[in-house]
Design a protein around this motif. Structure first.
Motif, PDB file in Angstrom:
ATOM      1  N   ILE A 140      -8.449  -5.923   1.126  1.00  0.00           N
ATOM      2  CA  ILE A 140      -8.924  -4.733   1.972  1.00  0.00           C
ATOM      3  C   ILE A 140      -8.269  -4.743   3.342  1.00  0.00           C
ATOM      4  O   ILE A 140      -7.702  -3.790   3.739  1.00  0.00           O
ATOM      5  CB  ILE A 140     -10.227  -4.421   2.053  1.00  0.00           C
ATOM      6  N   ASP A 197      -0.326   6.943   3.187  1.00  0.00           N
ATOM      7  CA  ASP A 197      -1.756   6.293   3.737  1.00  0.00           C
ATOM      8  C   ASP A 197      -3.021   6.699   2.648  1.00  0.00           C
ATOM      9  O   ASP A 197      -3.908   5.923   2.551  1.00  0.00           O
ATOM     10  CB  ASP A 197      -2.005   7.121   4.980  1.00  0.00           C
ATOM     11  N   ARG A 235     -11.126   8.601   3.219  1.00  0.00           N
ATOM     12  CA  ARG A 235     -11.045   7.795   1.953  1.00  0.00           C
ATOM     13  C   ARG A 235     -11.053   6.473   2.538  1.00  0.00           C
ATOM     14  O   ARG A 235     -11.756   5.615   1.817  1.00  0.00           O
ATOM     15  CB  ARG A 235      -9.966   7.918   1.274  1.00  0.00           C
ATOM     16  N   ARG A 236     -10.712   5.993   3.732  1.00  0.00           N
ATOM     17  CA  ARG A 236     -10.763   4.643   4.300  1.00  0.00           C
ATOM     18  C   ARG A 236     -11.964   4.408   4.653  1.00  0.00           C
ATOM     19  O   ARG A 236     -12.662   3.453   4.572  1.00  0.00           O
ATOM     20  CB  ARG A 236      -9.736   4.629   5.234  1.00  0.00           C
ATOM     21  N   SER A 254      -1.931   0.389   5.905  1.00  0.00           N
ATOM     22  CA  SER A 254      -2.182   1.768   6.516  1.00  0.00           C
ATOM     23  C   SER A 254      -1.815   2.085   7.768  1.00  0.00           C
ATOM     24  O   SER A 254      -1.315   3.085   8.250  1.00  0.00           O
ATOM     25  CB  SER A 254      -3.633   2.001   6.313  1.00  0.00           C
ATOM     26  N   VAL A 260      -5.555  -2.268   5.085  1.00  0.00           N
ATOM     27  CA  VAL A 260      -5.776  -1.749   6.221  1.00  0.00           C
ATOM     28  C   VAL A 260      -4.659  -1.921   7.248  1.00  0.00           C
ATOM     29  O   VAL A 260      -3.962  -0.916   7.661  1.00  0.00           O
ATOM     30  CB  VAL A 260      -6.982  -2.192   7.035  1.00  0.00           C
ATOM     31  N   MET A 295      -7.903   0.921  -1.589  1.00  0.00           N
ATOM     32  CA  MET A 295      -8.852   0.054  -0.767  1.00  0.00           C
ATOM     33  C   MET A 295     -10.252   0.472  -1.464  1.00  0.00           C
ATOM     34  O   MET A 295     -10.839  -0.655  -1.837  1.00  0.00           O
ATOM     35  CB  MET A 295      -9.101   0.535   0.609  1.00  0.00           C
ATOM     36  N   THR A 296     -10.079   1.660  -1.784  1.00  0.00           N
ATOM     37  CA  THR A 296     -11.471   1.889  -2.569  1.00  0.00           C
ATOM     38  C   THR A 296     -11.670   1.302  -4.093  1.00  0.00           C
ATOM     39  O   THR A 296     -12.621   0.922  -4.587  1.00  0.00           O
ATOM     40  CB  THR A 296     -11.849   3.580  -2.964  1.00  0.00           C
ATOM     41  N   ALA A 329      -5.363   4.130   0.856  1.00  0.00           N
ATOM     42  CA  ALA A 329      -6.861   4.406   1.175  1.00  0.00           C
ATOM     43  C   ALA A 329      -7.398   4.202  -0.370  1.00  0.00           C
ATOM     44  O   ALA A 329      -8.583   3.759  -0.446  1.00  0.00           O
ATOM     45  CB  ALA A 329      -7.216   5.738   1.656  1.00  0.00           C
ATOM     46  N   SER A 351      -6.910  10.825   4.314  1.00  0.00           N
ATOM     47  CA  SER A 351      -6.654   9.558   4.098  1.00  0.00           C
ATOM     48  C   SER A 351      -7.667   8.548   4.707  1.00  0.00           C
ATOM     49  O   SER A 351      -8.336   7.707   4.514  1.00  0.00           O
ATOM     50  CB  SER A 351      -5.211   8.988   4.293  1.00  0.00           C
ATOM     51  N   LEU A 352      -7.886   9.140   6.181  1.00  0.00           N
ATOM     52  CA  LEU A 352      -8.931   8.509   7.005  1.00  0.00           C
ATOM     53  C   LEU A 352     -10.472   8.563   6.322  1.00  0.00           C
ATOM     54  O   LEU A 352     -11.241   7.613   6.502  1.00  0.00           O
ATOM     55  CB  LEU A 352      -8.982   9.051   8.151  1.00  0.00           C
ATOM     56  N   LEU A 365     -12.333   5.034  12.900  1.00  0.00           N
ATOM     57  CA  LEU A 365     -11.777   6.033  12.312  1.00  0.00           C
ATOM     58  C   LEU A 365     -12.220   7.363  12.485  1.00  0.00           C
ATOM     59  O   LEU A 365     -11.336   8.225  12.444  1.00  0.00           O
ATOM     60  CB  LEU A 365     -12.113   5.799  10.569  1.00  0.00           C
TER      61      LEU A 365
END
Length: 269
Positions: free
Chosen positions: A108, A128, A238-239, A115, A112, A135-136, A132, A235-236, A216
């Protein structure tokens, strides 16, 4: 079968020798408190140059080796061996959890960094979002693997508890109340230290999570309203979900450890 019988016989001889050595003379119920590099330890023997002796009540009676040996049967030897195996297996699963947690963090963290390197344009914003999502997905994948190890630990802890509850009562009766009290006292101090260590890790994870989420959120508030930045906002968001999911898994690992220790602490009190 032969191999198991051989190990049982060897263990009986070892236990016999150990018990005989322990009961040659009067048993003194001593507890010493030491501090090694800031870590407090308790032992029935002097554990350092500055060991602090803790006074306990005198022992009134001492069981003879003969009584103990007669009370130790084949089933007790098997239980003892199985308990040792369970402890080793629990540690193996915990080591796997630690390894999986480290891998999840590394993957992750790498995503990051990818991203953060995206350019402030529509193509970068769409990329991005893809990162994200990765990452999930990584967080969810490792959560499943870690949870499987947690279930195995829970199963072994349950078996360990059952074995301890069903050990031969005659063997338990040979241990004096004071000796039991000393063992419980030392174990309780260890449990408390372990619980503090796990709680400290939880506190650290919570602080890190809050800091990352706040960062974020600041990025979201700084974006003007246009299609590129709207995509970045997505995207943010989802991050944020990925970060929350990651730390939820890490915190759950530590909390499960605390819960197990708390259950053991209650049984000792």
């Amino acid at each position: 079968m032969i191999n198991r019988q051989y190990h049982s016989e060897i263990l009986k001889i070892a236990l016999s020798c150990l018990i005989t050595l322990c009961y040659v003379g009067p048993l003194h119920a001593n507890v010493y408190k030491c501090e090694n590099k800031g870590v407090v330890e308790f032992s029935q023997f002097p554990c350092g140059e500055n060991a602090e002796f803790i006074v306990v009540k005198e022992q009134k009676s001492v069981p003879t080796p003969k009584v103990i040996l007669e009370a130790t049967g084949e089933s007790d030897i098997d239980s003892y061996i199985r308990l040792k195996q369970i402890d080793a297996q629990i540690q193996q699963h915990q080591d796997k959890i630690d390894t999986l947690s480290v891998k999840m963090n590394k993957i992750i963290a790498a995503l990051v960094n990818q991203s953060d390197a995206q350019l402030n344009n529509l193509s970068g914003a769409k990329k991005d979002i893809a990162i994200a999502n990765q990452m999930t997905n990584a967080s969810q994948r490792f959560t499943v693997l870690i949870e499987r190890e947690q279930h195995d630990i829970d199963r072994l802890v349950s078996e360990k508890k059952h074995l301890k509850e069903n050990q031969n009562s005659d063997v338990k009766s040979t241990q004096t109340p004071q000796s039991k009290g000393i063992d419980s006292f030392i174990r309780l101090q260890t449990i408390k230290r372990e619980m503090q260590r796990h709680q400290a890790k939880i506190n650290t994870y919570q602080i890190n999570m809050n800091q990352q989420i706040s960062a974020l959120e600041d990025e979201v508030s700084e974006q003007p309203t246009n299609i590129t930045d709207a995509t970045y906002d997505d995207s943010l968001s989802r991050r944020m979900e990925a970060v929350t999911s990651k730390y939820h898994t890490l915190i759950d690992v530590e909390q499960r450890q605390i819960d197990r220790l708390h259950s053991e602490m209650i049984s000792l009190q």
